[in-house]
Write a protein that holds these residues in place. Structure first.
Motif, PDB file in Angstrom:
ATOM      1  N   VAL A  83       5.316   2.623  12.661  1.00  0.00           N
ATOM      2  CA  VAL A  83       5.056   3.918  13.248  1.00  0.00           C
ATOM      3  C   VAL A  83       3.777   3.897  14.161  1.00  0.00           C
ATOM      4  CG1 VAL A  83       4.690   6.365  12.957  1.00  0.00           C
ATOM      5  CG2 VAL A  83       6.593   5.210  11.694  1.00  0.00           C
ATOM      6  N   ARG A  84       2.820   3.534  13.603  1.00  0.00           N
ATOM      7  CA  ARG A  84       1.410   3.516  13.966  1.00  0.00           C
ATOM      8  C   ARG A  84       1.015   2.258  14.869  1.00  0.00           C
ATOM      9  NH1 ARG A  84      -1.483   7.602  15.472  1.00  0.00           N
ATOM     10  NH2 ARG A  84      -3.329   7.016  14.526  1.00  0.00           N
ATOM     11  N   HIS A  85       1.813   1.283  14.824  1.00  0.00           N
ATOM     12  CA  HIS A  85       1.665   0.016  15.257  1.00  0.00           C
ATOM     13  C   HIS A  85       0.367  -0.480  14.995  1.00  0.00           C
ATOM     14  CE1 HIS A  85       5.204   0.480  17.722  1.00  0.00           C
ATOM     15  NE2 HIS A  85       4.822   1.875  17.948  1.00  0.00           N
ATOM     16  N   GLY A  86      -0.282  -0.313  13.891  1.00  0.00           N
ATOM     17  CA  GLY A  86      -1.363  -1.159  13.093  1.00  0.00           C
ATOM     18  C   GLY A  86      -2.577  -0.270  13.530  1.00  0.00           C
ATOM     19  N   ARG A  87      -2.701   0.812  14.140  1.00  0.00           N
ATOM     20  CA  ARG A  87      -3.883   1.683  14.546  1.00  0.00           C
ATOM     21  C   ARG A  87      -4.258   2.629  13.554  1.00  0.00           C
ATOM     22  NH1 ARG A  87      -0.972   1.171  19.467  1.00  0.00           N
ATOM     23  NH2 ARG A  87       0.043   3.180  19.340  1.00  0.00           N
ATOM     24  N   ALA A  88      -3.708   2.730  12.199  1.00  0.00           N
ATOM     25  CA  ALA A  88      -3.990   3.606  11.378  1.00  0.00           C
ATOM     26  C   ALA A  88      -5.124   3.396  10.655  1.00  0.00           C
ATOM     27  CB  ALA A  88      -2.625   4.052  10.541  1.00  0.00           C
ATOM     28  N   ASP A  89      -5.990   3.945  10.161  1.00  0.00           N
ATOM     29  CA  ASP A  89      -7.102   3.748   9.439  1.00  0.00           C
ATOM     30  C   ASP A  89      -6.641   3.824   7.996  1.00  0.00           C
ATOM     31  OD1 ASP A  89      -7.167   6.435   8.906  1.00  0.00           O
ATOM     32  OD2 ASP A  89      -8.845   6.868   9.905  1.00  0.00           O
ATOM     33  N   GLY A  90      -7.662   3.376   6.932  1.00  0.00           N
ATOM     34  CA  GLY A  90      -7.477   3.590   5.577  1.00  0.00           C
ATOM     35  C   GLY A  90      -7.230   4.930   5.013  1.00  0.00           C
ATOM     36  N   ARG A  91      -7.838   5.815   5.285  1.00  0.00           N
ATOM     37  CA  ARG A  91      -7.895   7.346   5.008  1.00  0.00           C
ATOM     38  C   ARG A  91      -6.244   7.771   5.304  1.00  0.00           C
ATOM     39  NH1 ARG A  91      -8.285  12.367   7.006  1.00  0.00           N
ATOM     40  NH2 ARG A  91      -9.086  14.000   5.454  1.00  0.00           N
TER      41      ARG A  91
END
Length: 210
Positions: A83-91
């Motif tokens: 969904v985010r193509h690897g651009r989501a952070d840990g939080r």
């Protein structure tokens, strides 16, 4: 694992002989209380307490492991990478994991209520049929057949999963036992004998057509 599943037959038939089938089904129609009743009949209350403690610890460990695995898959593999193509952070990933845990818990509770009275061992067999149809052909072919392509593996997993779920829905387990219909569209209670070869064929055909 194989020895454990072979022992389930011994425990089941032993409980039928020692305790009696009518007694077991009188307590639970699905026969899920066969082992505790056998423990009580053979070793009395102390052995029943031991078996109950082992069963509780095993169920707790399995449920916890499946919940963590499912939440990690939904949050990391699907949300972050798809969904985010690897651009989501840990939080963000942690929030999705918590929401996924709650969602999986609700779905599990609903499924448990819907399938109340069904034999647990048989339901595990259906889960194995889904897993075997989705994963087994792609794994075997990826190891032993060099011509397998990514498209073939993906098609095999998708067709294996979807076909197994659809045939389970059309089987007597759902149509007769749960929905109370007079007949089922698919005669077999476990579709693995059909869906596993189908997944193999799809993987081979798609790979050779590329």
């Amino acid at each position: 694992i194989g020895f454990f599943y072979l022992m389930t037959f011994v425990l089941g038939f032993g409980a039928m002989v020692i305790i009696g089938r009518d007694t077991i089904t009188g307590v639970d129609p699905g026969g899920n209380m066969a082992a505790p009743l056998l423990a009580a009949g053979v070793g009395g209350t102390p052995f029943l307490g031991f078996i109950a403690a082992v069963a509780f610890a095993t169920i707790l460990a399995v449920v916890a492991g499946l919940t963590l695995s499912g939440a990690a898959t939904l949050s990391h593999d699907l949300w972050v990478n798809v969904v985010r193509h690897g651009r989501a952070d840990g939080r963000e990933e942690l929030i999705v994991a918590k929401c996924a845990t709650v969602l999986l818990a609700i779905l599990s509770i609903v499924a448990g209520i819907v399938f109340k009275g069904q034999n647990v061992a048989y339901m595990v067999g259906l889960a194995f049929a889904i897993a075997a149809s989705a994963n087994f052909p792609a794994l075997v072919l990826s190891i032993f057949w060099r011509q397998l392509t990514t498209a073939g593996a993906v098609a095999s997993m998708l067709v294996g999963t979807v076909s197994t779920v659809v045939l389970i829905w059309l089987s007597p387990t759902i149509q007769l036992d749960l929905l109370g219909n007079e007949a089922a569209w698919f005669p077999l209670r476990n579709p693995g004998i059909v869906t596993i070869p189908l997944a193999f064929v799809v993987a081979i055909v798609v790979s050779l057509s590329r």
